[in-house]
Motif scaffolding. Sequence first.
Motif, short mmCIF file in Angstrom:
data_model
loop_
_atom_site.label_atom_id
_atom_site.label_comp_id
_atom_site.label_asym_id
_atom_site.label_seq_id
_atom_site.Cartn_x
_atom_site.Cartn_y
_atom_site.Cartn_z
N ARG A 184 8.43 -56.20 -21.18
CA ARG A 184 8.56 -55.02 -20.32
C ARG A 184 9.70 -54.14 -20.82
O ARG A 184 9.55 -52.92 -20.98
CB ARG A 184 8.82 -55.48 -18.88
CG ARG A 184 8.81 -54.37 -17.79
CD ARG A 184 10.13 -53.65 -17.61
NE ARG A 184 11.29 -54.50 -17.43
CZ ARG A 184 11.78 -54.89 -16.26
NH1 ARG A 184 11.22 -54.50 -15.14
NH2 ARG A 184 12.89 -55.65 -16.21
N ASP A 185 10.85 -54.78 -21.09
CA ASP A 185 12.03 -54.03 -21.55
C ASP A 185 11.77 -53.33 -22.88
O ASP A 185 12.33 -52.26 -23.14
CB ASP A 185 13.24 -54.96 -21.69
CG ASP A 185 13.67 -55.56 -20.35
OD1 ASP A 185 13.12 -55.15 -19.31
OD2 ASP A 185 14.53 -56.45 -20.36
N ASP A 186 10.96 -53.93 -23.73
CA ASP A 186 10.68 -53.35 -25.05
C ASP A 186 9.60 -52.27 -25.00
O ASP A 186 9.30 -51.66 -26.03
CB ASP A 186 10.24 -54.45 -26.02
CG ASP A 186 11.39 -55.37 -26.42
OD1 ASP A 186 12.56 -54.98 -26.17
OD2 ASP A 186 11.13 -56.46 -26.95
N TRP A 189 10.17 -46.53 -15.22
CA TRP A 189 11.28 -47.48 -15.37
C TRP A 189 12.06 -47.20 -16.64
O TRP A 189 13.30 -47.26 -16.66
CB TRP A 189 10.74 -48.91 -15.36
CG TRP A 189 11.79 -49.96 -15.39
CD1 TRP A 189 12.45 -50.52 -14.33
CD2 TRP A 189 12.32 -50.61 -16.57
NE1 TRP A 189 13.35 -51.46 -14.76
CE2 TRP A 189 13.30 -51.54 -16.12
CE3 TRP A 189 12.07 -50.49 -17.93
CZ2 TRP A 189 14.01 -52.35 -17.00
CZ3 TRP A 189 12.78 -51.30 -18.81
CH2 TRP A 189 13.74 -52.21 -18.34
N HIS A 190 11.36 -46.87 -17.72
CA HIS A 190 12.02 -46.63 -19.01
C HIS A 190 12.81 -45.33 -19.00
O HIS A 190 13.88 -45.25 -19.61
CB HIS A 190 10.99 -46.66 -20.14
CG HIS A 190 10.42 -48.02 -20.37
ND1 HIS A 190 11.04 -48.96 -21.15
CD2 HIS A 190 9.31 -48.61 -19.87
CE1 HIS A 190 10.34 -50.07 -21.14
NE2 HIS A 190 9.28 -49.89 -20.37
N GLN A 208 11.12 -59.42 -21.29
CA GLN A 208 11.62 -58.77 -22.50
C GLN A 208 10.56 -57.82 -23.06
O GLN A 208 10.88 -56.76 -23.61
CB GLN A 208 12.01 -59.81 -23.56
CG GLN A 208 12.62 -59.23 -24.82
CD GLN A 208 13.93 -58.51 -24.55
OE1 GLN A 208 14.82 -59.05 -23.92
NE2 GLN A 208 14.04 -57.27 -25.03
N LYS A 219 9.04 -47.37 -24.18
CA LYS A 219 10.44 -47.10 -24.49
C LYS A 219 10.54 -45.92 -25.46
O LYS A 219 11.36 -45.02 -25.30
CB LYS A 219 11.07 -48.36 -25.11
CG LYS A 219 12.56 -48.26 -25.36
CD LYS A 219 13.09 -49.60 -25.88
CE LYS A 219 14.59 -49.54 -26.12
NZ LYS A 219 15.10 -50.84 -26.62
N GLN A 231 15.94 -46.18 -17.20
CA GLN A 231 16.85 -46.97 -18.04
C GLN A 231 17.60 -46.10 -19.04
O GLN A 231 18.74 -46.39 -19.38
CB GLN A 231 16.06 -48.06 -18.79
CG GLN A 231 15.48 -49.14 -17.90
CD GLN A 231 16.54 -49.88 -17.12
OE1 GLN A 231 17.45 -50.47 -17.69
NE2 GLN A 231 16.43 -49.86 -15.79
#
Length: 469
Positions: free
Chosen positions: A250-252, A324-325, A248, A354, A328
């Motif tokens: 990483r996702d943030d 990656w971001h 999470q 992000k 996404q």
Amino acid sequence: MSITTRFAPSPTGYLHVGGARTALYSWLYAKSKGGKFVLRIEDTDIERSTQEAIDAILEGMAWLGLDHDDGPYYQTQRFDRYKALIKTLLDEGKAYKCFMPSDELDAIREKQMENGEKPRYPGTWRDRTDHPTDQPYAIRFKNPLSGTVVINDHIRGKIEINNAELDDLIIQRSDGTPTYNFCVVVDDWDMGITHVVRGEDHINNTPRQINILKALGAPVPEYAHVSMILGDDGKKLSKRHGAVSVMQYRDDGYLPQALLNYLVRLGWSHGDQEIFSVDEMIELFDLDAIGQSASAFNTDKLVWLNQHYIKSLPASEVAEHAKWHFEQQQIDISNGPSLEAVIEIQADRVKTLKELAEISRYFYQEYDEFDANAAKKHLRPVAKDALLLVQNKLSALNEWNPESIQNAINQTAEELDVGMGKVGMPLRVAVTGSGNSPSLDVTLNLLNKPQVEQRIDKALKYIANRENS
């Protein structure tokens, strides 16, 4: 002695922050001593273990860069080994068959609690030989009845437990499957684990495991039991505090370097130093320097570290994680400036990767519409002359570089006898779609001349529509 440590998560969920810190400490100790780091998946809880959770653990470890030297091993693939050793303990009289039904044991424990006693198995079948032939049975380890178990814990110092406080642990269930505490012991022995770094919630398991190791004639590893991580409110870290899954973060938009640096300081320190590269962590880390107190998770501190690493790491290193971001957010970075060049001018302006992708979209895509507030303020009829003149000067440039671009903007302001803001702000909104960007000379330089001309045309059309409405 050759040092071997391990990280042994149960695949019943994601890799959480507490587990990641334990893995980091274990990994660092092995690396700092030139030893080995083993990854073991403890999947004996077959009903709750999932392939999805295994994948999440492996992905989290890979993202953090905590590479393993051996493994991953899976306990479910080693059942034959466990059962063979359980049979050996039975044959040697160090374990026994227990035919007590679970409801009978529950009733005994309930009565013990009513009497203010510690609930425990009373040893009913410990020395009995009148075994029924038609009833299921568990196998229990014969824990010593006297003496003590001493743990010289690297974090907590000397811990001494009286064997009289420990009951006879089940090492094989009635369905024939070995239990967690026994599998761990065999694995640590077979894998040559010299140092076990794990959470403080395992302290109660440690004396039982040491007794089983001794019964097997296996060496006893050294232990370090790490305190839990608390949320900002002083309660155990959980979902209510925000992201607790490593991925999470990483996702943030956090860099793994920032999270590792943050996690290593949740319990360990080296003087007043706050920033540690991975190489510095390896060089300086010591199990005996981990504190006993619980650590509180502070998201603001993590954000600060993330900003530091976005600004200080080589742009190429940041780009590896930033890609990656952009993907996404469906931003195709193949058509536009190099991501490294964008990072170099945007790094000071963001807290997360992000956010970096969000504010850099205009380098790779045409914006759909202007930011309403910026357009209302800066794309007014009074800005038309400045945009037309600067567009002409930019179009006439033979060389497209920051210096020539800045000269064109300066000349426009001089000829119109207006402040730089009267030229720069309408141009910024025209080119980026918003009122925020790095300095215009470097921003326009990363866009090509036709793009800039086209976007100024778009702004002039917006102004014309505004005049006519």
